[in-house]
Design an enzyme around this catalytic site. Structure first.
Site, PDB file in Angstrom:
ATOM      1  N   GLU D  79       0.827  -1.209   0.000  1.00  0.00           N
ATOM      2  CA  GLU D  79       0.000   0.000   0.000  1.00  0.00           C
ATOM      3  C   GLU D  79       0.859   1.256   0.000  1.00  0.00           C
ATOM      4  O   GLU D  79       1.835   1.365   0.726  1.00  0.00           O
ATOM      5  CB  GLU D  79      -0.933   0.002   1.217  1.00  0.00           C
ATOM      6  N   CYS D 142      -7.474  -2.172   8.042  1.00  0.00           N
ATOM      7  CA  CYS D 142      -6.177  -2.230   7.365  1.00  0.00           C
ATOM      8  C   CYS D 142      -5.640  -0.827   7.146  1.00  0.00           C
ATOM      9  O   CYS D 142      -4.500  -0.512   7.496  1.00  0.00           O
ATOM     10  CB  CYS D 142      -6.321  -2.989   6.044  1.00  0.00           C
ATOM     11  N   HIS D 166      -1.192  -5.725   2.094  1.00  0.00           N
ATOM     12  CA  HIS D 166      -2.408  -6.520   1.986  1.00  0.00           C
ATOM     13  C   HIS D 166      -2.057  -7.903   1.445  1.00  0.00           C
ATOM     14  O   HIS D 166      -1.367  -8.009   0.433  1.00  0.00           O
ATOM     15  CB  HIS D 166      -3.421  -5.847   1.055  1.00  0.00           C
TER      16      HIS D 166
END
Lengths: 213, 213, 213, 213
Positions: D79, D142, D166
């Site tokens: 991310e 998350c 992730h």
């Protein structure tokens, strides 16, 4: 001379079925010189065969186009083949039937559509309508209509050209699904197509088929 | 009082860009009492900043809605956030620029849209238009427009509410992609939305925003 | 008694083909008391029929499982049906053949797999291997292998149970595709499955089939 | 010197969470000369902030990598950015909290990950592990872990490099979902990745990060 177009009633979570709308819109129209009979079929494995065979017997149509809605489809899908399988997968029909890997009839494994499937896709794309050839109509009532009509036509030695067209969600069905999926908070939305375009697509499929005969 | 709506020119493999059509359609309209200025932006990282800042300076708009096309999107996507990144990923811009993980400005990591994003999605769904809130506008020129306008508004202490709306392919773009993908032989088709619905969606986004101020 | 397992050589953009690896791994193994012959087929519509018929004639196998790779598939797909169609869609074969809506043989529209397809999926899932029943093997060489073996078995009145298993990309193929798609800059990545799991899946499919006979 | 790796407990329909497994596997390992502390976080918006800040205060780590599972993801997603939003979308947390478009902290709209995100993706792909850079970590826990750690690091002026990874479903989670979706009858299957590959990916992400400092 007659063309039959069928759609299905609403089922499962769907409040409306765009294919019932399309069949109703085309009912009574004249397309390429032939009159269209539109009919809405029950979402019921047990009764749909009788209904399809009655339509064939009553109208002895030149062309028989069945339609059904496909969640997740972004295009008009012209089905190439129907298989001799009834399986409701995750969605029992409207009277609760839930067949699992059953046969539809004492017939061959599959029938090809006798619509000119490639030409129909080409003509739809030429009109700017998103469309594709599809190699599976699934195993629910959509495939059932494709197989069952073809089986009856072969058995009774009719001239009828027949096939199946899967249609996308209407925008309003997609909006309803979006609400279910909390799209306001980032959830997903299925693809859709304007109802007028869906109706136009089925009309064109009939014209292309009649033009090829 | 003025509302600015921007779209983009065609780029990459696209012969047309539905967002240029939407901006042209809305140009000159009056929406909720305010006159709309529609502008089509160049697909060029180097020149888009000047163009966006000129539109802000010239019109000092109440609302500034940028739009761009998103291949693969089935819905109107109301973007929540623009990030301080320029990356062309697989598609250099129309003058060949291909930035890779660059910053757009000497500014914060991101700005939130100041459109009422949840209310816009709710109102679109209530009108039967497939829509969702989106958490990423990517890193190409769409995100650039969102970030750059917000950055200029903050820097210059304007009152302008601004944000970004991603629009799907038009049906004709999807049909062209279908031809590329050999959909006549079973290839895939991207989702799409009628242009009139796309224009209506942007008009509604403006109305909801003006109604919330 | 013998079991034949086939895979395919690399084709199109793929440097390797996981199904060639699986066929090589299983070649020479004994599964449920039967010896496995693994063979790698050419990606060529013109020569694959002879190769499949030779394998049938040489080994008169109890079970004949063909495998092929499916870009975009996240699971082991146990195919239900092979259709009498050859169409290369977007990817001509390795010798440049590009059939379009041709028939594979003077035979019926389709054959069902004679593997116990539902039981195979159930047993794979019970072992924690992602798997599903699939209603289309496409129209490329994967479908060809399924149809052609079934057609030869029926024609020659063999006892052989046969069917087709679509396998996902290996992780290394997915990583190569990710590089193509500029995944380092945000591009997409196709799904994949570890090669050891793929081999285990095909071994289990053989065991379930032999156990059902 | 210490590296912290966090995963999450199971939540929603998931019986297990691969990220808890990865954190437990790496706990106590030495990676590139630094000892790894693995911790499993509660799926609870209310308590996760305290837990993350305690881990920072207790270990003052060189690198802090949080991980979470992403249904539908086929790759390890590195991310790029965490946003100042808490929204549970369709899945309230394990204690029933269901925030809607709330802010996580009195902080900026977003923070960039301070992991070398592009280099991590490149190194994963070089090892044959499917991976991509991602521009949204969503708005659930998350994203919360990514934003919250970065916010605390900035506020407390730490040197810690932090970010979020992730991870896909494990094969056994995908098989469980396949059963839910009636994959034995043709239903769909989400993508997955072997747990050993997932653990290896996070180890590599740590190595690349330490190697870049």
């Amino acid at each position: 001379m007659t063309v039959v177009v069928t759609g299905y009633e609403p089922f499962g979570e769907l409040d409306t079925n765009p294919t019932a709308h399309v069949a109703a819109e085309l009912d009574g129209e004249t397309v390429a010189g032939e009159s269209v009979v539109g009919a809405v079929l029950p979402v019921a494995f047990d009764s749909v065969t009788d209904r399809l065979e009655s339509l064939l017997a009553e109208h002895d149509p030149t062309v028989f186009v069945s339609t059904g809605v496909a969640r997740g489809s972004a295009a008009v899908r012209i089905e190439r083949v129907g298989v001799n399988v009834a399986d409701a997968v995750t969605t029992p029909d409207n009277v609760g039937a839930d067949p699992r890997n059953e046969r539809l009839a004492d017939g061959p494994a599959a029938y090809f559509s006798t619509l000119p499937v490639e030409s129909v896709v080409t003509d739809l794309l030429d009109e700017g309508i998103p469309a594709c050839l599809s190699n599976t109509a699934g195993t629910h009532l959509c495939n059932d209509a494709l197989y069952t009509v073809r089986h009856a036509v072969e058995r009774d030695d009719r001239e009828t050209r027949s096939g199946f067209v899967h249609l996308p969600f209407s925008p309003s069905l997609a909006a309803a699904a979006a609400r279910e999926n909390e799209a306001t908070r980032g959830g997903s939305v299925p693809p859709s197509m304007a109802l007028t375009t869906q109706t136009r697509a089925v009309r064109l499929a009939i014209e292309t088929t009649l033009g090829s005969m």
